[in-house]
Design a protein around this motif. Structure first.
Motif, PDB file in Angstrom:
ATOM      1  N   UNK B 257       0.835  -1.210   0.000  1.00 28.70           N
ATOM      2  CA  UNK B 257       0.000   0.000   0.000  1.00 28.70           C
ATOM      3  C   UNK B 257       0.865   1.252   0.000  1.00 28.70           C
ATOM      4  N   UNK B 258       2.034   1.177   0.642  1.00 29.48           N
ATOM      5  CA  UNK B 258       2.917   2.350   0.711  1.00 29.48           C
ATOM      6  C   UNK B 258       3.501   2.710  -0.644  1.00 29.48           C
ATOM      7  N   UNK B 259       3.408   1.810  -1.620  1.00 30.99           N
ATOM      8  CA  UNK B 259       3.902   2.138  -2.965  1.00 30.99           C
ATOM      9  C   UNK B 259       2.843   2.867  -3.788  1.00 30.99           C
ATOM     10  N   UNK B 260       1.637   2.937  -3.278  1.00 32.85           N
ATOM     11  CA  UNK B 260       0.581   3.640  -4.012  1.00 32.85           C
ATOM     12  C   UNK B 260       0.840   5.144  -4.024  1.00 32.85           C
ATOM     13  N   UNK B 261       0.486   5.827  -5.114  1.00 33.12           N
ATOM     14  CA  UNK B 261       0.556   7.285  -5.058  1.00 33.12           C
ATOM     15  C   UNK B 261      -0.388   7.839  -3.978  1.00 33.12           C
ATOM     16  N   UNK B 262      -1.523   7.182  -3.816  1.00 37.49           N
ATOM     17  CA  UNK B 262      -2.521   7.636  -2.844  1.00 37.49           C
ATOM     18  C   UNK B 262      -2.455   6.756  -1.597  1.00 37.49           C
ATOM     19  N   UNK B 263      -2.057   7.302  -0.441  1.00 35.38           N
ATOM     20  CA  UNK B 263      -2.049   6.481   0.778  1.00 35.38           C
ATOM     21  C   UNK B 263      -3.476   6.037   1.113  1.00 35.38           C
ATOM     22  N   UNK B 264      -3.620   4.793   1.552  1.00 33.10           N
ATOM     23  CA  UNK B 264      -4.926   4.333   2.045  1.00 33.10           C
ATOM     24  C   UNK B 264      -4.710   3.632   3.375  1.00 33.10           C
ATOM     25  N   UNK B 265      -5.742   3.579   4.198  1.00 28.21           N
ATOM     26  CA  UNK B 265      -5.600   2.858   5.457  1.00 28.21           C
ATOM     27  C   UNK B 265      -5.523   1.347   5.232  1.00 28.21           C
ATOM     28  N   UNK B 266      -4.585   0.718   5.914  1.00 32.27           N
ATOM     29  CA  UNK B 266      -4.479  -0.745   5.916  1.00 32.27           C
ATOM     30  C   UNK B 266      -4.655  -1.198   7.362  1.00 32.27           C
ATOM     31  N   UNK B 267      -5.727  -1.934   7.592  1.00 27.75           N
ATOM     32  CA  UNK B 267      -6.009  -2.441   8.930  1.00 27.75           C
ATOM     33  C   UNK B 267      -5.599  -3.903   8.967  1.00 27.75           C
ATOM     34  N   UNK B 268      -4.356  -4.140   9.372  1.00 28.26           N
ATOM     35  CA  UNK B 268      -3.841  -5.502   9.429  1.00 28.26           C
ATOM     36  C   UNK B 268      -3.789  -5.930  10.891  1.00 28.26           C
ATOM     37  N   UNK B 269      -4.515  -7.001  11.187  1.00 27.86           N
ATOM     38  CA  UNK B 269      -4.474  -7.560  12.542  1.00 27.86           C
ATOM     39  C   UNK B 269      -3.528  -8.741  12.457  1.00 27.86           C
ATOM     40  N   UNK B 270      -2.410  -8.669  13.167  1.00 28.03           N
ATOM     41  CA  UNK B 270      -1.300  -9.593  12.924  1.00 28.03           C
ATOM     42  C   UNK B 270      -0.985 -10.440  14.152  1.00 28.03           C
ATOM     43  N   UNK B 271       0.272 -10.393  14.582  1.00 25.37           N
ATOM     44  CA  UNK B 271       0.699 -11.351  15.609  1.00 25.37           C
ATOM     45  C   UNK B 271       0.568 -10.770  17.006  1.00 25.37           C
TER      46      UNK B 271
END
Lengths: 528, 528
Positions: B257-271
């Motif tokens: 997502x950080x490579x996108x020209x437009x930042x978007x929210x990423x809600x990652x529930x991880x470890x």
């Protein structure tokens, strides 16, 4: 000038004046074309480390203060700023070239913001208090007692803006909302107004002492953005970033933050050309009046507003001709006014030159000998060219605007659908235009943070319902606002308390509602 | 099996079954060790494009539906899922190896989540309605009429979890909250349960048709995460991402997502390893009982919970010895149980092997011949080793836990301060432990999303006050929760309406409060 307002040329780290050791910078009077005393020097990585360490150390005690204590602290900052209004305005005028009346107003706006957040703290909904009481008899499983409140994220890095030396700078909206949330703040002051920054930083520092807050609650640094700014944003103790400035500057901080092992929110308020849609009835009724009022908004503060109207969209015809003629006349009578810095003035001139290659120049402001002055510029193009040429959407910071002539309402819709994310969109409509306006509205909602009718986008009310934000590239996070009450939410996160003993519960979610908050009990709002 | 539950082996794009053309995958019964029919095939970039195009096209009409219409739509999904409970549970049991009772419960949880968001929609506070009425007589400048409401962000990409084939998958909390917000959803189904995914996707697709929602409101794709997943996250029409899974998977999506020209929210529930703090009084009083209950939580669902208690922290002494002895005994009597997939079982075995190198193995569950089974493991270490060895904080997904023996309360505090961000922290305390608990609480607040006393972290209540989230690396965005009512906020952003004609105002912020909402007027909550 009393000792309270005598400038020392120093940064302030956790209450202690610190002289930088890097590049020398000075305030610069763009109207007079001369550098100002005293000299300041950039800080370095060691200063960032010291400020972040102090902020991290302060965080525990600072966030443990009550809403009332932080409200009084913010009010003390406001009072300290008011007490030095005269010296502060004088220095800000000298460092920015902005008129005295504007900066006097900006002092009021800055102190008003601080007091708004004091009000938000006392009202208390910022705590996000929720209680789902235990259901011990629920089948098949009992429900535990579950409560939620919001806590501050941690130390916040704030990057001052060039164009609001007070309201978006050292004690501006980012700082006020972060301090309200319970976050210590490390400000990177803007090179364009170091003296103004020092005065405000001392007003905050004095308030920190008066209110008995930990010294690390606030620091002011100076430094080169790509070095000190990046060091600050990537410091692991920094948990959020507030920024107001250029698209390139904001996206550089977003990129720097993306290199951190730990993602943090970056609230960058960046570029916007704030389209204005002139609908047929309004143009026919008062095209000339609109043209003159438009130029008033365009040239205010040398066009150096985030919400400057840099784009006008309308269907071609006699009404638009009248608008353009009136605007061109008003523009020709608009005196050139100083820009904030020589660099901004050079960028503006270059931006106007570039636009002259791709759009038709239809009007300019008065000529000037002043090197750093903004001579307003007005361009036109047609919708097809606009949609085919991405560069025509690039913000030219200053009094420059582009009128897009559309063949019909469909083309106007296509332009609305084709614009990038913006802070604002403005619509001028008469009663007969309401159907057109109704069909535009859903398009505009997806493009902007604020839709306004019948006015001009410059002038952002500081209130509960304001949104100063919008989709990328206007900001890096459209879910938030940097102006108004909801700015505090940027620096908070929720924590849940399950079956926590009553004697350990924070007061916001304690039984009996000791803080007299609006809380959500089983999802329903109540003051009980 | 009726035609309603006969599997076709297809993806669903905007209501249309589509057979993938890439790698073949099959559900796999980890208990029986056999692949399941029918085969599925990965989709490719063309399928992502089709799903995103349909979602983008659907967005306008879908977000224009009323809260009541979306509430009924969610309820229809819930009813459709209930109608196929038997076939759904049977398939999910086969694809996951989880017990039938657990999956029957998970159906209830999934439908309960959908109905919770229907309730949230009807209650209406999700709209964030605020009105600051005009102050035409204010001096020096009048205040315009300023209103605010929230609108959905746009199409959302949802990544299914392996460990909750229903509640965190195709119609799980991410999908339910995004659909509630008014966002079309494109789900990447998990390879481990394609059949379960297809059944649920058809339940949603039927509901889309019944409710008259646009077809592009929902799509289900299968594909390889680093290819199809990244293509999905970087598609410009996707405006937010919900993910539940591993740290590496989540951070890969954040990076994409950080490579996108437009930042978007990423809600990652991880470890998360979900530390459990056993305080002295509780240990002395009921060390053995706690040890047995701990093993119950540890081995539930083969330890494949985000909130599995993977870390126990206590001061060394006879109480802790009793706890360890009881836990070891209970563990020795714990049968090995199938893990979700052979790969997860291999990763678990490797993680246990690694821990065996760095910590002391004190107990294991029953042995087994089953290739894909989880044989529980319990380790101990001392606080100094724990703090010096970052690897000891790595999540071993499955029934593995590490007990950290502390010399004293100070060391326990140091461990609390040294842990990474977590979903939960659990404290077992007696009345005599309250001072210790009080001093731990501020540390834990900064580390976790949920603090619980006297229970176990497995089992996440779906309610208004729940927080299933927490600081990095537990999630990529600590400001949110993926479980409970506030999950809807992840997919919303505020829009401000200034002097917008009354006939054009959305009903949420119209005069007279036609939607009977709680709204903030001049900052004060009211139902008027």
């Amino acid at each position: 000038m009393s000792s309270a307002t005598r400038l020392t040329g120093q940064m302030i780290i956790a209450g202690v004046p610190v002289r930088g050791t890097g590049t020398e910078i000075r305030g610069f009077d763009p109207a007079a074309g001369r550098a100002l005393d005293p000299p300041y020097r950039y800080g370095g990585a060691g200063d960032v480390d010291a400020a972040c360490a102090a902020a991290a150390e302060a965080f525990g005690a600072y966030r443990a203060t009550t809403s009332e204590q932080r409200a009084r602290f913010l009010e003390t900052i406001a009072a300290n700023i008011e007490a030095i209004t005269e010296a502060l305005v004088a220095r800000a005028v000298a460092e920015s070239g902005l008129p005295q009346a504007r900066l006097t107003g900006e002092v009021g706006r800055t102190t008003g913001q601080l007091r708004l957040f004091a009000e938000v703290l006392r009202e208390g909904s910022w705590t996000g208090a929720r209680i789902d009481p235990a259901l011990p008899d629920r089948s098949p499983l009992p429900r535990p007692d579950i409560r939620q409140r919001s806590i501050p994220l941690g130390p916040v890095a704030v990057f001052s803006a060039s164009n609001f030396p007070l309201a978006f700078s050292v004690a501006g909206g980012d700082t006020a909302s972060a301090l309200a949330a319970g976050c210590p703040v490390v400000v990177k002051g803007h090179d364009a107004h170091p003296g103004t920054s020092e005065l405000v930083a001392r007003a905050i520092t004095d308030a920190v002492a008066t209110a008995g807050m930990p010294a690390g609650t606030f620091s002011l640094l100076f430094g080169y953005g790509p070095e000190l700014g990046v060091t600050l944003v990537t410091d692991p103790r920094i948990k959020a970033v507030g920024f107001t400035g250029s698209r390139s500057g904001g996206m550089a901080l977003v990129a720097a933050a993306a290199t951190r092992p730990e993602p943090i929110p970056v609230y960058a308020e960046m570029s916007s050309i704030n389209p204005v849609f002139l609908l047929d009835g309004a143009l026919a009724d008062r095209g000339a009046e609109l043209g003159r009022a438009f130029v008033g908004s365009l040239t205010m503060g040398s066009g150096q507003f985030c919400t400057n109207p840099g784009l006008v969209v309308a269907v071609d015809g006699p009404g638009l001709d009248t608008f353009v003629a009136a605007a061109t006349d008003a523009l020709a009578a608009s005196p050139a006014t100083p820009m904030l810095t020589p660099q901004i003035a050079r960028n503006y001139a270059a931006g106007v030159d570039t636009l002259t290659q791709t759009a038709q120049l239809v009007g300019r402001g008065e000529t000037t000998d002043q090197e750093n002055a903004c001579r307003a510029a007005l361009f036109t193009t047609d919708a097809r060219s606009f949609l085919a040429t991405g560069d025509l959407q690039a913000e030219v910071f200053g009094s420059s605007s582009l009128i897009v002539r559309c063949a019909d309402a469909d083309e106007m819709h296509a332009v609305a659908a084709g614009i990038e994310g913006q802070l604002t969109a403005t619509v001028h409509a008469d009663d007969g235009d309401l159907d057109t306006a109704r069909s535009l509205l859903p398009l505009l909602e997806l493009k902007v943070g604020r839709i306004l009718f019948g006015g001009w986008p410059t002038g952002v009310e500081v209130c509960h319902a304001m949104v100063h934000g919008g989709p990328s590239p206007a900001t890096s996070d459209s879910r938030t606002t940097s102006v108004g009450a909801r700015a505090i939410e940027r620096y908070l996160r929720p924590v849940c308390y399950q079956n926590v003993p009553k004697s350990l519960l924070p007061s916001a979610i304690a039984d009996g509602n000791p803080d007299h908050l609006w809380r959500r009990i089983d999802g329903r709002l109540t003051q009980n």
